[in-house]
Design an enzyme around this catalytic site. Structure first.
Site, PDB file in Angstrom:
ATOM      1  N   CYS A  17      28.256  33.452  92.045  1.00  0.00           N
ATOM      2  CA  CYS A  17      29.676  33.594  92.504  1.00  0.00           C
ATOM      3  C   CYS A  17      29.993  35.254  91.538  1.00  0.00           C
ATOM      4  O   CYS A  17      29.561  35.391  90.401  1.00  0.00           O
ATOM      5  CB  CYS A  17      30.794  32.796  92.129  1.00  0.00           C
ATOM      6  SG  CYS A  17      31.977  32.852  91.144  1.00  0.00           S
ATOM      7  N   CYS A  55      42.786  27.585 100.427  1.00  0.00           N
ATOM      8  CA  CYS A  55      42.040  28.169  99.156  1.00  0.00           C
ATOM      9  C   CYS A  55      42.015  28.887  98.072  1.00  0.00           C
ATOM     10  O   CYS A  55      42.925  29.977  98.366  1.00  0.00           O
ATOM     11  CB  CYS A  55      40.543  27.542  99.393  1.00  0.00           C
ATOM     12  SG  CYS A  55      39.219  27.399  97.498  1.00  0.00           S
ATOM     13  N   GLU A 100      42.365  36.098  95.560  1.00  0.00           N
ATOM     14  CA  GLU A 100      41.492  35.744  96.754  1.00  0.00           C
ATOM     15  C   GLU A 100      42.684  34.706  96.616  1.00  0.00           C
ATOM     16  O   GLU A 100      42.698  33.744  96.343  1.00  0.00           O
ATOM     17  CB  GLU A 100      40.279  36.056  96.909  1.00  0.00           C
ATOM     18  CG  GLU A 100      40.011  37.563  97.090  1.00  0.00           C
ATOM     19  CD  GLU A 100      38.158  37.524  96.824  1.00  0.00           C
ATOM     20  OE1 GLU A 100      36.916  36.243  97.397  1.00  0.00           O
ATOM     21  OE2 GLU A 100      37.595  38.156  96.297  1.00  0.00           O
TER      22      GLU A 100
HETATM   23  S1  SF4 Z   1      32.715  31.725  87.554  1.00  0.00           S
HETATM   24 FE1  SF4 Z   1      31.672  29.526  88.143  1.00  0.00          FE
HETATM   25  S2  SF4 Z   1      33.474  28.885  87.295  1.00  0.00           S
HETATM   26 FE2  SF4 Z   1      34.423  30.513  87.677  1.00  0.00          FE
HETATM   27  S3  SF4 Z   1      34.960  30.740  90.011  1.00  0.00           S
HETATM   28 FE3  SF4 Z   1      32.362  31.413  89.920  1.00  0.00          FE
HETATM   29  S4  SF4 Z   1      32.425  29.535  90.526  1.00  0.00           S
HETATM   30 FE4  SF4 Z   1      34.160  28.879  89.748  1.00  0.00          FE
END
Ligand code: SF4
Length: 351
Positions: free
Chosen positions: A123, A109, A91
């Site tokens: 995340c 980004c 992405e």
């Molecule tokens: S897991 Fe943590 S370090 Fe990895 S992409 Fe997601 S936010 Fe960034």
């Protein structure tokens, strides 16, 4: 077949010399690929037809494939889903900042890995773990492909904080950054490039000596180790004290201000006593704290802090002399938080 994309200006010159051409062809090709964003030899009209035909026989110019382009309702955020040559997905997100479309500055980004090993709990990118590192070519091609589809709009800034931990893919990151800066090609200045890390302490120290001139951002997200470890398992390996020591070292070498990213999560890390602890932690560092209300993801059972709490948190930090900004949440309608689009796309393919 040789892929010409990903080669530096010098590597291209060497390549042309190796096939009996003059070295200046390298600069010419570099501009076609990275400045004019061209990948079709027949359009490279300042190169003789016979040479173009020969190049077609022995080389190619790779492109990552745009699968989907999502545009938010207010048009200030776009998200792109790219397919790599091995079928993996990544992405890339574009954010427009500015009062009017004419004055808007676009920030892209970009991702550095397929998936991520660090498994931050908020995340979606870490959900399935790390698949592989991106090559430096795949990192810069995100910029080339997005710039190609933007009409009358130039990407002004690059933030390297998409999917993956950039410093875990160090060699490719540095090669990509050097090519992004080259004014004969993509030509985005070093002060307009931000490298973001979840806090790989040894690599922050290594980066300090790399002399990239880029800005550094650190994902902090917690004002003590207990909270930060809950959000970012990497904190167990490199706790806050070690991370901030590395930041001080980085600042001593580079003299640069550091940005600390801090996601505000309702009832978890957004209390005012926490804001005060944060300022004590950061005391003595030349820094700015970027506060961002959580962008909710399905698997993470928390909500963003409400706007009043966010504003109070900012004011409390500033009261103690630390610069802070509150960024508005962006792109929820297009799953703009890191990894959500890929996760959603994968889920759709699996059903
Ligand atoms: S897991 Fe943590 S370090 Fe990895 S992409 Fe997601 S936010 Fe960034």
């Amino acid at each position: 077949m040789i892929d010409l994309k990903g080669k530096t200006e010098e590597e291209l010159s060497n390549f042309f010399v190796s096939i009996g051409e003059k070295p200046f062809r390298g600069k010419q090709m570099y501009q076609w690929i990275y400045y004019k964003k061209e990948s079709t030899f027949s359009k490279m009209t300042d190169i003789s037809k016979s040479l173009r035909d020969y190049l077609k026989e022995i080389t190619f110019i790779s492109n990552i494939k745009l699968l989907k382009r999502y545009i938010s309702e207010n048009k200030n955020t776009e998200k792109y889903l790219f397919e790599l040559s091995d079928g993996n997905l990544i992405e890339t997100a574009l954010m427009r900042y500015g009062e009017t479309p004419e004055s808007a500055r676009s920030t892209l980004c970009i991702s550095t890995q397929v998936g991520c090993a660090l498994k931050c709990s908020f995340c979606a990118s870490g959900l399935k773990g790390l698949v592989r590192n991106l090559t430096h070519t795949e990192i810069i091609d995100q910029i080339i492909q997005v710039q190609k589809i933007l009409i009358g709009e130039r990407i002004a800034n690059i933030v390297i904080m998409g999917i993956g931990e950039p410093l875990a893919n160090y060699e490719n990151l540095i090669k990509a950054v050097n090519m992004i800066k080259n004014s004969h090609g993509i030509g985005i200045g070093k002060r307009n490039i931000v490298i973001s890390t979840a806090g790989l302490v040894p690599m922050i120290k290594k980066l300090a000596c790399e002399n990239t001139g880029c800005k550094l951002a650190i994902s902090l997200h917690g004002y003590n180790n207990q909270i930060r470890s809950k959000l970012m398992p990497l904190n167990d390996r490199y706790p806050i004290e070690e991370l901030l020591d590395a930041c001080r070292y980085y600042q001593k070498i580079t003299g640069d201000r550091i940005t600390f990213e801090y996601i505000l999560i309702k009832g978890l890390n957004d209390d005012l006593s926490g804001a005060r602890k944060l300022t004590r932690m950061l005391k003595g560092l030349k820094c700015i704290v970027n506060l961002i209300p959580l962008n909710p993801v399905k698997h993470f059972p928390y909500e963003p802090s409400n706007i009043l709490t966010c504003q109070c948190f900012v004011m409390e930090i500033e009261k103690y002399g630390i610069n802070a900004t509150l960024r508005t949440e962006r792109g929820r309608s297009i799953n703009a938080a890191c990894g959500q689009l890929r996760a959603r796309w994968d889920a759709k393919q699996e059903t």
